[in-house]
Design a protein around this motif. Structure first.
Motif, PDB file in Angstrom:
ATOM      1  N   LYS A 100      42.400  29.490  27.466  1.00 13.03           N
ATOM      2  CA  LYS A 100      43.729  28.925  27.707  1.00 13.03           C
ATOM      3  C   LYS A 100      44.831  29.720  27.015  1.00 13.03           C
ATOM      4  N   GLN A 101      44.650  31.044  26.992  1.00 10.30           N
ATOM      5  CA  GLN A 101      45.685  31.912  26.414  1.00 10.30           C
ATOM      6  C   GLN A 101      45.637  33.265  27.117  1.00 10.30           C
ATOM      7  N   PRO A 102      46.770  34.007  27.121  1.00 11.80           N
ATOM      8  CA  PRO A 102      46.822  35.294  27.825  1.00 11.80           C
ATOM      9  C   PRO A 102      45.822  36.305  27.253  1.00 11.80           C
ATOM     10  N   ILE A 103      45.259  37.132  28.121  1.00 11.61           N
ATOM     11  CA  ILE A 103      44.322  38.194  27.737  1.00 11.61           C
ATOM     12  C   ILE A 103      44.752  39.476  28.435  1.00 11.61           C
ATOM     13  N   GLN A 104      44.752  40.601  27.698  1.00 12.98           N
ATOM     14  CA  GLN A 104      45.100  41.901  28.266  1.00 12.98           C
ATOM     15  C   GLN A 104      43.821  42.691  28.482  1.00 12.98           C
ATOM     16  N   VAL A 105      43.612  43.229  29.702  1.00 13.40           N
ATOM     17  CA  VAL A 105      42.406  44.001  30.029  1.00 13.40           C
ATOM     18  C   VAL A 105      42.806  45.319  30.672  1.00 13.40           C
ATOM     19  N   GLU A 106      41.870  46.281  30.616  1.00 13.14           N
ATOM     20  CA  GLU A 106      42.074  47.583  31.256  1.00 13.14           C
ATOM     21  C   GLU A 106      41.458  47.536  32.649  1.00 13.14           C
ATOM     22  N   VAL A 107      42.191  48.076  33.616  1.00 11.73           N
ATOM     23  CA  VAL A 107      41.762  48.008  35.019  1.00 11.73           C
ATOM     24  C   VAL A 107      40.465  48.755  35.249  1.00 11.73           C
ATOM     25  N   ASN A 108      40.293  49.924  34.601  1.00 11.90           N
ATOM     26  CA  ASN A 108      39.080  50.723  34.849  1.00 11.90           C
ATOM     27  C   ASN A 108      37.822  50.053  34.327  1.00 11.90           C
ATOM     28  N   GLN A 109      37.976  48.957  33.555  1.00 11.64           N
ATOM     29  CA  GLN A 109      36.817  48.230  33.062  1.00 11.64           C
ATOM     30  C   GLN A 109      36.460  47.013  33.938  1.00 11.64           C
ATOM     31  N   LEU A 110      37.261  46.780  34.968  1.00 10.25           N
ATOM     32  CA  LEU A 110      36.977  45.661  35.876  1.00 10.25           C
ATOM     33  C   LEU A 110      35.805  45.998  36.781  1.00 10.25           C
ATOM     34  N   PRO A 111      35.088  44.987  37.307  1.00  9.27           N
ATOM     35  CA  PRO A 111      33.982  45.236  38.248  1.00  9.27           C
ATOM     36  C   PRO A 111      34.498  45.928  39.513  1.00  9.27           C
ATOM     37  N   ASP A 112      33.582  46.635  40.190  1.00 12.99           N
ATOM     38  CA  ASP A 112      33.960  47.363  41.411  1.00 12.99           C
ATOM     39  C   ASP A 112      34.125  46.397  42.569  1.00 12.99           C
ATOM     40  N   LEU A 113      35.356  45.973  42.805  1.00 12.80           N
ATOM     41  CA  LEU A 113      35.697  45.069  43.901  1.00 12.80           C
ATOM     42  C   LEU A 113      36.960  45.582  44.577  1.00 12.80           C
ATOM     43  N   PRO A 114      37.264  45.099  45.809  1.00 18.24           N
ATOM     44  CA  PRO A 114      38.465  45.571  46.506  1.00 18.24           C
ATOM     45  C   PRO A 114      39.740  45.429  45.684  1.00 18.24           C
ATOM     46  N   GLU A 115      39.833  44.413  44.868  1.00 16.96           N
ATOM     47  CA  GLU A 115      41.041  44.211  44.076  1.00 16.96           C
ATOM     48  C   GLU A 115      41.226  45.334  43.058  1.00 16.96           C
ATOM     49  N   LYS A 116      40.134  45.806  42.458  1.00 19.87           N
ATOM     50  CA  LYS A 116      40.211  46.919  41.505  1.00 19.87           C
ATOM     51  C   LYS A 116      40.676  48.178  42.211  1.00 19.87           C
ATOM     52  N   GLU A 117      40.151  48.417  43.419  1.00 19.15           N
ATOM     53  CA  GLU A 117      40.563  49.602  44.183  1.00 19.15           C
ATOM     54  C   GLU A 117      42.058  49.555  44.476  1.00 19.15           C
ATOM     55  N   ARG A 118      42.571  48.381  44.816  1.00 17.78           N
ATOM     56  CA  ARG A 118      44.008  48.263  45.105  1.00 17.78           C
ATOM     57  C   ARG A 118      44.843  48.581  43.877  1.00 17.78           C
ATOM     58  N   LEU A 119      44.433  48.044  42.713  1.00 19.43           N
ATOM     59  CA  LEU A 119      45.185  48.273  41.480  1.00 19.43           C
ATOM     60  C   LEU A 119      45.168  49.747  41.101  1.00 19.43           C
ATOM     61  N   LEU A 131      46.452  38.776  31.855  1.00 20.21           N
ATOM     62  CA  LEU A 131      45.978  37.578  32.551  1.00 20.21           C
ATOM     63  C   LEU A 131      46.544  36.342  31.848  1.00 20.21           C
ATOM     64  N   VAL A 132      47.392  35.592  32.573  1.00 20.52           N
ATOM     65  CA  VAL A 132      48.031  34.402  32.005  1.00 20.52           C
ATOM     66  C   VAL A 132      47.443  33.176  32.702  1.00 20.52           C
ATOM     67  N   PRO A 133      46.695  32.330  31.988  1.00 19.86           N
ATOM     68  CA  PRO A 133      46.095  31.140  32.620  1.00 19.86           C
ATOM     69  C   PRO A 133      47.154  30.069  32.890  1.00 19.86           C
ATOM     70  N   LEU A 134      46.913  29.300  33.946  1.00 22.06           N
ATOM     71  CA  LEU A 134      47.802  28.193  34.293  1.00 22.06           C
ATOM     72  C   LEU A 134      47.001  26.902  34.264  1.00 22.06           C
ATOM     73  N   TYR A 135      47.457  25.944  33.453  1.00 20.18           N
ATOM     74  CA  TYR A 135      46.798  24.655  33.319  1.00 20.18           C
ATOM     75  C   TYR A 135      47.799  23.548  33.564  1.00 20.18           C
ATOM     76  N   GLY A 136      47.391  22.577  34.382  1.00 20.93           N
ATOM     77  CA  GLY A 136      48.202  21.379  34.555  1.00 20.93           C
ATOM     78  C   GLY A 136      47.839  20.343  33.508  1.00 20.93           C
ATOM     79  N   LYS A 137      48.231  19.087  33.785  1.00 21.30           N
ATOM     80  CA  LYS A 137      47.937  18.023  32.828  1.00 21.30           C
ATOM     81  C   LYS A 137      46.451  17.705  32.767  1.00 21.30           C
ATOM     82  N   SER A 138      45.784  17.879  33.914  1.00 23.79           N
ATOM     83  CA  SER A 138      44.397  17.415  33.968  1.00 23.79           C
ATOM     84  C   SER A 138      43.399  18.453  34.445  1.00 23.79           C
ATOM     85  N   LYS A 139      43.867  19.595  34.940  1.00 24.83           N
ATOM     86  CA  LYS A 139      42.919  20.571  35.478  1.00 24.83           C
ATOM     87  C   LYS A 139      43.519  21.964  35.445  1.00 24.83           C
TER      88      LYS A 139
END
Length: 534
Positions: free
Chosen positions: A114-133, A143-151
């Motif tokens: 429930k807190q922001p995390i900074q990651v390096e793109v080249n360490q992400l798994p090989d998926l289409p999203e990594k290729e786009r980045l 990465l900034v998580p979003l939480y409502g009141k209950s979920k």
């Protein structure tokens, strides 16, 4: 260097001015930044109770956010029942790629912590999203998580082409912004669910064919469905409902009553109290079902059952009478043959035979009446049906000193139908005429029966000089239970059943009446074509 420049240098006045303007500019920039932050937060907040388009809101926020924070890419992962949906919102353009949160461990970690995390793109798994980045030269992701009141709602990512460290005030604002956005999304989802439930309830409310009214404490209708709004006698219905509505408010229990409106419309009303969380009644739902047709069917079934019972009884009486009648008629004929006509006993024996023949005719009519459950259509003479009825009723009419006038056309063709049922109509018309004459106080009581053809119909006309029927009552005389007779004399079913039989035969019953002068009923039955009669 002149004198003034030397003085400024020695006193430091010029340097102080520079520092002042620098600090002032810095303060103005901070105020602008705070103002922009508030504007971004306001853009999200004002959409909390609206049917929002999340992509449109995010694009508007991103456009202003870029004036405060440096980033080159942003996308939004929304969770739907734990399944992610990827929305690409910056740079301009839209794409939806496959996303597997289970392989994106950093995404799951950000949601878990429930807190922001900074990651390096080249360490992400090989998926289409990594290729786009990587194609956009994005090196790091926040990465900034979003939480409502209950979920958990999802994750908001920000990509940079350089591995710059995120400033503390940037992270603080993004957390505040993500919290506000999560709350907005959660409220928007709840708002949609409420709207959907409301629409479902309204659609159900409208779809009910029976009438539904909702009353408040004052007995005023504040909600109704289409069936109720289209009801022609709604004001009278509301007025007759008030007593049960108030009883339901007082007793806090469901109630029931039957309501009789004009045109003999019968409604069943069920009232149910509406309670709040404190179990206090703040309204009553009234449900109305029109049971007029059902009651008519019940009446006809009841009437048919009674006629069936009467028929069985009549058949039993007729068979019981047949045996002694056979002996009476047989013996009287034997004695007549042996007795001279000038003998005084001959006249008595002849009278016995005549009365026996009359009894036999009555028995025959009773047997015919007892077979009225046999509704087979066949060709018969309408005049013969009238004579059969008179065999049963002539004594009653004579006892009331009512004279009968018959004008029966002799060359009438046979018509097709159920003779016992048509006889039942004629019986009802004659009994109604007799009752009208009883109430009239006429010294000379008369009933006229006439038969003739008119266009494509056979007409049986029954006229009396009795009390007549008021003009305002004429439209209702064929309705079930409509009667002016005492409870012992009638149920108001005769004309209703008679009209039903006439319609089953393709005919109708019409009436002309003048109060104080009498009534004329016209039974019209369709004639068959010559080729149909064979």
């Amino acid at each position: 260097m002149n004198k003034l420049e030397l003085i400024d240098l020695m006193t430091g006045v010029k340097s102080a001015k520079k520092t002042y303007y620098t600090e002032l500019k810095k303060t103005v920039d901070q105020l602008k930044k705070k103002n922009m932050q508030l504007e971004i937060m306001n853009d999200i907040t004002k959409n909390m109770n609206m049917d929002i388009d999340i992509q449109e809101i995010l694009r508007n926020v991103i456009a202003k956010l870029k004036q405060l924070i440096t980033f080159d890419d942003s996308h939004f992962v929304i969770l739907h029942e734990e399944e992610p949906a990827l929305l690409h919102i910056s740079p301009n353009g839209h794409c939806e790629l496959e996303m597997d949160l289970h392989r994106f461990q950093d995404f799951s970690l950000a949601l878990k912590e429930k807190q922001p995390i900074q990651v390096e793109v080249n360490q992400l798994p090989d998926l289409p999203e990594k290729e786009r980045l990587l194609s956009l030269e994005i090196e790091s992701l926040l990465l900034v998580p979003l939480y409502g009141k209950s979920k958990k709602i999802g994750i908001w990512t920000f990509g940079r082409k350089k591995k710059n460290t995120w400033l503390e005030d940037e992270l603080e604002f993004l957390e505040q912004l993500s919290n506000q956005l999560a709350l907005t999304l959660e409220n928007a989802q709840l708002y949609k669910e409420v709207l959907h439930s409301k629409q479902e309830w309204e659609d159900t409310f409208k779809a009910v064919e029976d009438m539904i009214l909702v009353f408040d404490h004052k007995g005023t209708v504040y909600q109704s469905n289409d069936s109720a709004r289209d009801f022609s006698d709604l004001l009278a219905l509301i007025e007759k409902s008030q007593s049960l509505i108030q009883d339901t408010f007082t007793c806090n229990k469901p109630g029931f009553q039957e309501i009789l409106l004009q045109h003999d419309t019968i409604l069943e009303m069920h009232a149910y109290p509406i309670q709040n969380k404190e179990h206090q009644v703040y309204g009553v739902i009234a449900y109305y079902k029109n049971v007029t047709e059902r009651r008519q069917m019940e009446v006809q079934l009841l009437h048919a059952g009674k006629l069936g019972a009467i028929g069985e009884m009549a058949a039993g009486i007729a068979h019981e009478l047949n045996s002694p009648l056979t002996a009476i008629l047989g013996n009287s004929q034997i004695l007549l043959r042996k007795t001279p006509q000038d003998n005084l006993d001959y006249m008595l024996l002849d009278d016995i035979k005549i009365c026996g023949d009359r009894c036999r005719q009555i028995v025959k009519s009773l047997l015919t009446f007892s077979r009225q459950d046999e509704y087979r259509f066949h060709y018969y003479s309408i005049n013969e049906a009238i004579h059969q009825v008179l065999n049963l009723l002539k004594f009653q009419l004579g006892k009331k000193q009512i004279s009968l006038h018959l004008t029966l056309q002799e060359d009438l063709p046979f018509i097709k139908g159920s003779q016992p049922q048509i006889e039942q109509i004629i019986i009802n018309l004659l009994l109604n005429a007799k009752d009208a004459l009883d109430e009239s106080g006429q010294t000379e009581k008369a009933i006229a029966i006439t038969t003739y053809t008119e266009n494509k119909f056979m007409v049986v006309q029954v006229t009396d000089n009795g009390t007549g029927i008021e003009k305002e009552r004429l439209p209702f005389i064929f309705h079930p239970f409509h009667t002016t007779k005492d409870r012992e004399k009638g149920t108001g079913l005769g004309l209703s059943v008679s009209l039903g039989i006439a319609k089953d035969h393709g005919g109708r019953i019409d009436v002309l009446s003048t109060p104080g002068q009498g009534s004329t009923f016209f039974l019209r039955l369709p004639l068959q074509a010559d080729e149909e009669r064979g």
